[in-house]
Design a protein around this motif. Sequence first.
Motif, mmCIF file in Angstrom:
data_model
loop_
_atom_site.group_PDB
_atom_site.id
_atom_site.type_symbol
_atom_site.label_atom_id
_atom_site.label_comp_id
_atom_site.label_asym_id
_atom_site.label_seq_id
_atom_site.Cartn_x
_atom_site.Cartn_y
_atom_site.Cartn_z
ATOM 1 N N SER A 170 -20.572 1.756 10.165
ATOM 2 C CA SER A 170 -20.563 2.022 8.737
ATOM 3 C C SER A 170 -18.922 1.470 8.769
ATOM 4 O O SER A 170 -18.178 1.306 9.541
ATOM 5 N N PRO A 171 -18.672 1.362 7.680
ATOM 6 C CA PRO A 171 -17.415 0.445 6.607
ATOM 7 C C PRO A 171 -16.426 1.219 7.435
ATOM 8 O O PRO A 171 -15.663 2.262 6.394
ATOM 9 N N ASP A 172 -15.956 0.907 8.326
ATOM 10 C CA ASP A 172 -14.009 1.188 8.664
ATOM 11 C C ASP A 172 -13.193 1.009 7.576
ATOM 12 O O ASP A 172 -12.003 1.385 7.742
ATOM 13 N N TYR A 173 -13.081 -0.453 6.201
ATOM 14 C CA TYR A 173 -12.182 -0.893 5.919
ATOM 15 C C TYR A 173 -11.962 0.422 4.922
ATOM 16 O O TYR A 173 -10.744 0.274 3.965
ATOM 17 N N HIS A 174 -13.305 1.046 4.679
ATOM 18 C CA HIS A 174 -12.737 1.813 3.272
ATOM 19 C C HIS A 174 -11.959 3.077 4.044
ATOM 20 O O HIS A 174 -11.007 3.537 3.316
ATOM 21 N N LYS A 175 -11.412 3.587 5.009
ATOM 22 C CA LYS A 175 -10.387 4.020 5.607
ATOM 23 C C LYS A 175 -9.099 3.468 5.525
ATOM 24 O O LYS A 175 -8.326 4.307 5.427
ATOM 25 N N ILE A 176 -9.234 2.482 5.645
ATOM 26 C CA ILE A 176 -7.593 1.507 4.574
ATOM 27 C C ILE A 176 -7.234 1.112 3.625
ATOM 28 O O ILE A 176 -6.377 0.752 3.000
ATOM 29 N N ILE B 136 6.879 0.052 10.810
ATOM 30 C CA ILE B 136 5.835 -1.309 9.859
ATOM 31 C C ILE B 136 5.148 -0.391 8.978
ATOM 32 O O ILE B 136 4.024 -0.340 8.275
ATOM 33 N N TYR B 137 4.331 0.923 10.002
ATOM 34 C CA TYR B 137 3.019 1.923 9.611
ATOM 35 C C TYR B 137 3.253 2.101 8.450
ATOM 36 O O TYR B 137 2.524 2.088 7.378
ATOM 37 N N LYS B 138 5.013 2.823 8.288
ATOM 38 C CA LYS B 138 4.855 3.481 6.818
ATOM 39 C C LYS B 138 5.080 2.839 6.213
ATOM 40 O O LYS B 138 4.774 3.558 4.674
ATOM 41 N N GLY B 139 5.757 1.295 6.384
ATOM 42 C CA GLY B 139 6.437 0.279 4.891
ATOM 43 C C GLY B 139 4.351 0.088 4.788
ATOM 44 O O GLY B 139 4.665 -0.390 3.850
ATOM 45 N N LEU B 140 3.750 -0.044 5.296
ATOM 46 C CA LEU B 140 2.654 -0.706 4.816
ATOM 47 C C LEU B 140 2.103 0.930 4.172
ATOM 48 O O LEU B 140 0.683 0.252 3.695
ATOM 49 N N SER B 141 2.269 1.740 3.963
ATOM 50 C CA SER B 141 1.742 3.661 3.405
ATOM 51 C C SER B 141 0.489 3.710 4.277
ATOM 52 O O SER B 141 -0.234 4.362 3.260
ATOM 53 N N PHE B 142 0.846 3.528 5.747
ATOM 54 C CA PHE B 142 -0.246 4.384 7.064
ATOM 55 C C PHE B 142 0.404 5.399 6.856
ATOM 56 O O PHE B 142 1.858 5.506 7.380
ATOM 57 N N ASP B 143 -0.041 6.711 6.890
ATOM 58 C CA ASP B 143 0.076 7.908 7.685
ATOM 59 C C ASP B 143 -0.668 8.163 9.651
ATOM 60 O O ASP B 143 -1.567 8.422 9.038
ATOM 61 N N LEU B 144 0.482 8.071 10.239
ATOM 62 C CA LEU B 144 -0.063 8.028 10.981
ATOM 63 C C LEU B 144 -1.088 9.402 11.756
ATOM 64 O O LEU B 144 -1.665 9.758 12.626
ATOM 65 N N LEU B 145 -0.843 10.763 10.520
ATOM 66 C CA LEU B 145 -0.932 11.417 10.638
ATOM 67 C C LEU B 145 -2.583 12.255 10.597
ATOM 68 O O LEU B 145 -3.123 13.150 10.733
ATOM 69 N N GLU B 146 -2.199 11.280 9.417
ATOM 70 C CA GLU B 146 -3.836 10.845 8.278
ATOM 71 C C GLU B 146 -4.586 10.053 9.395
ATOM 72 O O GLU B 146 -6.099 10.316 9.316
ATOM 73 N N ILE B 147 -4.704 8.694 9.688
ATOM 74 C CA ILE B 147 -5.806 8.134 10.108
ATOM 75 C C ILE B 147 -5.193 7.379 12.159
ATOM 76 O O ILE B 147 -4.009 7.397 11.516
ATOM 77 N N GLU B 148 -5.818 6.868 12.723
ATOM 78 C CA GLU B 148 -5.733 6.774 13.920
ATOM 79 C C GLU B 148 -5.709 5.384 14.079
ATOM 80 O O GLU B 148 -5.646 4.701 13.149
ATOM 81 N N GLU B 149 -4.112 4.457 14.273
ATOM 82 C CA GLU B 149 -4.159 4.104 14.664
ATOM 83 C C GLU B 149 -5.498 2.965 14.923
ATOM 84 O O GLU B 149 -4.706 1.473 15.058
ATOM 85 N N LYS B 150 -5.789 2.911 15.865
ATOM 86 C CA LYS B 150 -7.109 2.016 16.373
ATOM 87 C C LYS B 150 -8.235 2.220 15.029
ATOM 88 O O LYS B 150 -8.285 1.032 14.615
ATOM 89 N N GLU B 151 -8.422 2.795 14.074
ATOM 90 C CA GLU B 151 -9.104 2.844 12.978
ATOM 91 C C GLU B 151 -8.432 2.383 11.863
ATOM 92 O O GLU B 151 -9.160 1.433 10.901
ATOM 93 N N ILE B 152 -6.914 1.713 12.278
ATOM 94 C CA ILE B 152 -6.410 1.082 11.234
ATOM 95 C C ILE B 152 -7.252 -0.508 11.505
ATOM 96 O O ILE B 152 -6.814 -1.309 10.736
ATOM 97 N N HIS B 153 -6.832 -1.030 12.980
ATOM 98 C CA HIS B 153 -7.503 -2.067 13.629
ATOM 99 C C HIS B 153 -8.621 -2.561 13.411
ATOM 100 O O HIS B 153 -8.643 -3.618 12.476
ATOM 101 N N GLU B 154 -9.291 -1.090 13.013
ATOM 102 C CA GLU B 154 -10.918 -1.821 13.172
ATOM 103 C C GLU B 154 -11.418 -1.772 11.665
ATOM 104 O O GLU B 154 -11.815 -2.482 11.024
ATOM 105 N N GLY B 155 -10.553 -1.406 10.930
ATOM 106 C CA GLY B 155 -10.647 -1.544 9.325
ATOM 107 C C GLY B 155 -10.321 -2.961 9.153
ATOM 108 O O GLY B 155 -10.905 -3.708 8.029
ATOM 109 N N PHE B 156 -9.062 -3.499 9.894
ATOM 110 C CA PHE B 156 -8.819 -4.809 9.235
ATOM 111 C C PHE B 156 -9.526 -5.582 9.473
ATOM 112 O O PHE B 156 -9.959 -6.281 9.372
#
Length: 430
Positions: free
Chosen positions: A52-58, A108-128
């Motif tokens: 499934s396309p994890d890139y939609h999560k990012i 870095i994550y906050k500046g990139l508009s990622f909330d680590l309470l809502e998305i796991e760090e591994k999901e971010i990297h898998e999305g990219f």
Amino acid sequence: MKSIINLPLLLTSLQVCCHHLPGHDGFQDDHGENNPHEHQYSLSREEQGEKSPDYHKITPSNTDFAFRFYRNIASDPDGNNIFFSPLSISTAFALLALGAKSETHDEIYKGLSFDLLEIEEKEIHEGFHQLLHVLNQPNNKAQVNLGNGLFIEPSLKFLPAFLEDAKNVYGADGFSTNFSSPRVAKKQINYYVQNKTDGKIACALDELDASTVMVLVNYIFFKAYWENPFDTHFIRERDFFVDANTTVKVNMMHRKGYYKFIYDGDLFSWVVELPYKGDATAFFILPDEGKLEHVENALAKEHLSKWTQSFRHESIRLIIPKFSISATYDVKDLLEKMGITAVFNDTADLSGITGEQNLKVSKVIHKAVLDVNESGTEAAAVTTIEFMLRSAQLQPPLTISYNKPFLVIIVHQSTESILFIGKIMDPTKK
């Protein structure tokens, strides 16, 4: 003459320097053996396969970052054209986050508009990781080449896991680079970028800091043909109204045909969609007189989805300028305004790269080039989108003419990723 749009772009020469440079020899994988680093982000063979396309999560965070970054550039009232790739910047700093710890990591994550309470760090990297895979498909008629290069001083002590994760997740190329000879190092990096951008960016780096020990380069190159090209016979020199006191002459491309478009009452703008052959499209946004600043402040990811759901598909006469522009930005200053500060000072914690807190980012440069021109042959129908929030029935004019400052957003459709954002204030300025 075939009409094509070329968007070669170099991001982030992220130039990294040392607080102190340990005396270690060789650029070998056994560096960092005494500083084991768990491979948290290296993807298994199964994870690298189809799923499934994890890139939609990012996508939502990437889009938020795109508009936030644009507003920071636009806040400088210099009246210049704007053009950059938000995806290139996001990708470069997401890769850098592999080696970031503590406050540096969180900023870095906050500046990139990622909330680590809502998305796991591994999901971010898998999305990219998946996004890079989809965008770089060689059979797409809309060509996208997006990638990363790491140029590392051979005497720098580093953790091999960082390079492995950078390669496995972000497809990064790794190079041993002698930064004690800046001329040779610049030549190596500039040649790499020139090759990756099909020669469009010949000089990625003008200079290197004397204490540089690593340069992270992210490049993106986009090349696509209009689905409905403009006929060269209908190019006419016309007035372009830069502001109330400035008018310039520019070659305007004319085409009458079916387009997706709408008047967005919330933004006080006409929006027309010009699709490319392949999986990409461009939104041309034309603000009403005096409403450009309003559009820049209000534009958000919700508008993109509303446009695509609300467009009209009718025959109009479209007039847009033929132009070529370029831009260079000090991304460091812009990101510091967005809250990413620790990575640039002596409190930086990039110990996931070396095992020690001895690195900081000294410079971040973003260069972009945009060429928009006509096509030799008129094709089928063009698709363009925009929407109107208000219920009033506003009839589109017979002609939509982009003869005053306007915005352009170029989107990869299946991943819903914003590849580029631009503001054309004066199409005669290179």
